[in-house]
Design a protein around this motif. Structure first.
Motif, PDB file in Angstrom:
ATOM      1  N   ILE A  79       0.842  -1.204   0.000  1.00  0.00           N
ATOM      2  CA  ILE A  79       0.000   0.000   0.000  1.00  0.00           C
ATOM      3  C   ILE A  79       0.875   1.251   0.000  1.00  0.00           C
ATOM      4  O   ILE A  79       0.635   2.198  -0.754  1.00  0.00           O
ATOM      5  N   VAL A  80       1.932   1.245   0.822  1.00  0.00           N
ATOM      6  CA  VAL A  80       2.833   2.399   0.876  1.00  0.00           C
ATOM      7  C   VAL A  80       3.564   2.565  -0.460  1.00  0.00           C
ATOM      8  O   VAL A  80       3.692   3.683  -0.976  1.00  0.00           O
ATOM      9  N   MET A  81       4.029   1.473  -1.038  1.00  0.00           N
ATOM     10  CA  MET A  81       4.712   1.559  -2.339  1.00  0.00           C
ATOM     11  C   MET A  81       3.777   2.083  -3.418  1.00  0.00           C
ATOM     12  O   MET A  81       4.178   2.898  -4.260  1.00  0.00           O
ATOM     13  N   ASP A  82       2.517   1.631  -3.419  1.00  0.00           N
ATOM     14  CA  ASP A  82       1.550   2.105  -4.405  1.00  0.00           C
ATOM     15  C   ASP A  82       1.208   3.573  -4.190  1.00  0.00           C
ATOM     16  O   ASP A  82       0.974   4.315  -5.146  1.00  0.00           O
ATOM     17  N   ALA A  83       1.179   4.011  -2.940  1.00  0.00           N
ATOM     18  CA  ALA A  83       0.941   5.430  -2.654  1.00  0.00           C
ATOM     19  C   ALA A  83       2.095   6.272  -3.187  1.00  0.00           C
ATOM     20  O   ALA A  83       1.871   7.327  -3.811  1.00  0.00           O
ATOM     21  N   ILE A  84       3.309   5.822  -2.986  1.00  0.00           N
ATOM     22  CA  ILE A  84       4.477   6.551  -3.498  1.00  0.00           C
ATOM     23  C   ILE A  84       4.458   6.576  -5.021  1.00  0.00           C
ATOM     24  O   ILE A  84       4.698   7.615  -5.641  1.00  0.00           O
ATOM     25  N   ALA A  85       4.155   5.440  -5.628  1.00  0.00           N
ATOM     26  CA  ALA A  85       4.094   5.380  -7.088  1.00  0.00           C
ATOM     27  C   ALA A  85       2.992   6.291  -7.627  1.00  0.00           C
ATOM     28  O   ALA A  85       3.207   7.013  -8.614  1.00  0.00           O
ATOM     29  N   GLY A  86       1.830   6.277  -7.000  1.00  0.00           N
ATOM     30  CA  GLY A  86       0.731   7.146  -7.435  1.00  0.00           C
ATOM     31  C   GLY A  86       1.093   8.609  -7.345  1.00  0.00           C
ATOM     32  O   GLY A  86       0.817   9.392  -8.269  1.00  0.00           O
ATOM     33  N   GLY A  87       1.733   8.995  -6.249  1.00  0.00           N
ATOM     34  CA  GLY A  87       2.165  10.382  -6.100  1.00  0.00           C
ATOM     35  C   GLY A  87       3.215  10.764  -7.124  1.00  0.00           C
ATOM     36  O   GLY A  87       3.174  11.857  -7.703  1.00  0.00           O
ATOM     37  N   ALA A  88       4.156   9.863  -7.382  1.00  0.00           N
ATOM     38  CA  ALA A  88       5.220  10.143  -8.350  1.00  0.00           C
ATOM     39  C   ALA A  88       4.664  10.269  -9.765  1.00  0.00           C
ATOM     40  O   ALA A  88       5.038  11.185 -10.509  1.00  0.00           O
ATOM     41  N   ILE A  89       3.758   9.370 -10.142  1.00  0.00           N
ATOM     42  CA  ILE A  89       3.178   9.414 -11.487  1.00  0.00           C
ATOM     43  C   ILE A  89       2.347  10.676 -11.669  1.00  0.00           C
ATOM     44  O   ILE A  89       2.434  11.353 -12.695  1.00  0.00           O
ATOM     45  N   ALA A  90       1.552  11.013 -10.669  1.00  0.00           N
ATOM     46  CA  ALA A  90       0.715  12.216 -10.763  1.00  0.00           C
ATOM     47  C   ALA A  90       1.571  13.478 -10.830  1.00  0.00           C
ATOM     48  O   ALA A  90       1.267  14.406 -11.594  1.00  0.00           O
ATOM     49  N   THR A  91       2.636  13.512 -10.057  1.00  0.00           N
ATOM     50  CA  THR A  91       3.527  14.681 -10.082  1.00  0.00           C
ATOM     51  C   THR A  91       4.223  14.805 -11.433  1.00  0.00           C
ATOM     52  O   THR A  91       4.312  15.901 -11.995  1.00  0.00           O
ATOM     53  N   ALA A  92       4.697  13.682 -11.961  1.00  0.00           N
ATOM     54  CA  ALA A  92       5.345  13.709 -13.272  1.00  0.00           C
ATOM     55  C   ALA A  92       4.367  14.183 -14.349  1.00  0.00           C
ATOM     56  O   ALA A  92       4.725  14.990 -15.209  1.00  0.00           O
ATOM     57  N   ALA A  93       3.137  13.693 -14.293  1.00  0.00           N
ATOM     58  CA  ALA A  93       2.129  14.115 -15.277  1.00  0.00           C
ATOM     59  C   ALA A  93       1.841  15.608 -15.150  1.00  0.00           C
ATOM     60  O   ALA A  93       1.681  16.306 -16.152  1.00  0.00           O
ATOM     61  N   GLU A  94       1.792  16.094 -13.929  1.00  0.00           N
ATOM     62  CA  GLU A  94       1.536  17.517 -13.705  1.00  0.00           C
ATOM     63  C   GLU A  94       2.675  18.367 -14.261  1.00  0.00           C
ATOM     64  O   GLU A  94       2.444  19.380 -14.919  1.00  0.00           O
ATOM     65  N   PHE A  95       3.913  17.957 -14.033  1.00  0.00           N
ATOM     66  CA  PHE A  95       5.056  18.703 -14.567  1.00  0.00           C
ATOM     67  C   PHE A  95       5.089  18.642 -16.080  1.00  0.00           C
ATOM     68  O   PHE A  95       5.444  19.621 -16.737  1.00  0.00           O
ATOM     69  N   LEU A  96       4.711  17.513 -16.655  1.00  0.00           N
ATOM     70  CA  LEU A  96       4.640  17.423 -18.123  1.00  0.00           C
ATOM     71  C   LEU A  96       3.560  18.362 -18.671  1.00  0.00           C
ATOM     72  O   LEU A  96       3.728  18.933 -19.755  1.00  0.00           O
ATOM     73  N   ASN A  97       2.458  18.524 -17.946  1.00  0.00           N
ATOM     74  CA  ASN A  97       1.424  19.476 -18.368  1.00  0.00           C
ATOM     75  C   ASN A  97       1.946  20.898 -18.356  1.00  0.00           C
ATOM     76  O   ASN A  97       1.568  21.707 -19.199  1.00  0.00           O
ATOM     77  N   TYR A  98       2.813  21.224 -17.400  1.00  0.00           N
ATOM     78  CA  TYR A  98       3.398  22.567 -17.353  1.00  0.00           C
ATOM     79  C   TYR A  98       4.325  22.822 -18.535  1.00  0.00           C
ATOM     80  O   TYR A  98       4.466  23.945 -18.994  1.00  0.00           O
ATOM     81  N   LEU A  99       4.974  21.763 -19.021  1.00  0.00           N
ATOM     82  CA  LEU A  99       5.913  21.913 -20.146  1.00  0.00           C
ATOM     83  C   LEU A  99       5.203  22.124 -21.475  1.00  0.00           C
ATOM     84  O   LEU A  99       5.762  22.724 -22.375  1.00  0.00           O
ATOM     85  N   THR A 100       3.992  21.614 -21.589  1.00  0.00           N
ATOM     86  CA  THR A 100       3.274  21.729 -22.868  1.00  0.00           C
ATOM     87  C   THR A 100       2.255  22.827 -22.863  1.00  0.00           C
ATOM     88  O   THR A 100       1.862  23.373 -21.923  1.00  0.00           O
TER      89      THR A 100
END
Length: 130
Positions: free
Chosen positions: A109-130
């Motif tokens: 559960i903790v690993m999935d929470a970290i992965a979810g946060g990392a993926i969402a953050t990466a997607a958000e930063f990619l949205n800022y780039l485009t």
């Protein structure tokens, strides 16, 4: 909010189709029966089993997208600001919630929470780039 939800559902459906296709390709490779004809037939003429599988995956990922959008929006409302931290917190909470619904292993559960946060953050930063 409506536009974001529509985009999330669109992406969730694409993920579901790609996952179903990847799993079928893996099954063919595991059996050792890959040929150009089988791959083309699999992609062009999906059986009812494949369609059901794609619909099931689409519903699952659509639900995950809905939970994520709700969490991210809720974080923005609670914090009173819209920034990348909302995506991080929303992704982490969504990852933990989805993981907790399917298993009760605390480390997973903790690993999935970290992965979810990392993926969402990466997607958000990619949205800022485009």
């Amino acid at each position: 909010m409506r536009r974001v939800w529509t985009m999330e559902c669109y992406i969730a459906n694409k993920v579901a189709v790609a996952k179903a296709a990847a799993e079928e390709t893996y099954d063919m490779a595991k059996k050792g029966s890959i040929s150009q004809h089988k791959l083309e037939h699999s992609v062009r003429t999906p059986t009812s089993f494949h369609l059901k599988k794609m619909c099931k995956e689409g519903a699952y990922w659509g639900t995950v997208a809905g939970v994520y959008v709700g969490m991210e929006y809720g974080m923005g409302r609670m914090r009173g600001t819209r920034d990348w931290k909302n995506a991080t917190l929303g992704g982490a909470l969504t990852g933990a919630l989805v993981s907790a619904a399917s298993n009760n292993n605390r480390d997973k559960i903790v690993m999935d929470a970290i992965a979810g946060g990392a993926i969402a953050t990466a997607a958000e930063f990619l949205n800022y780039l485009t």
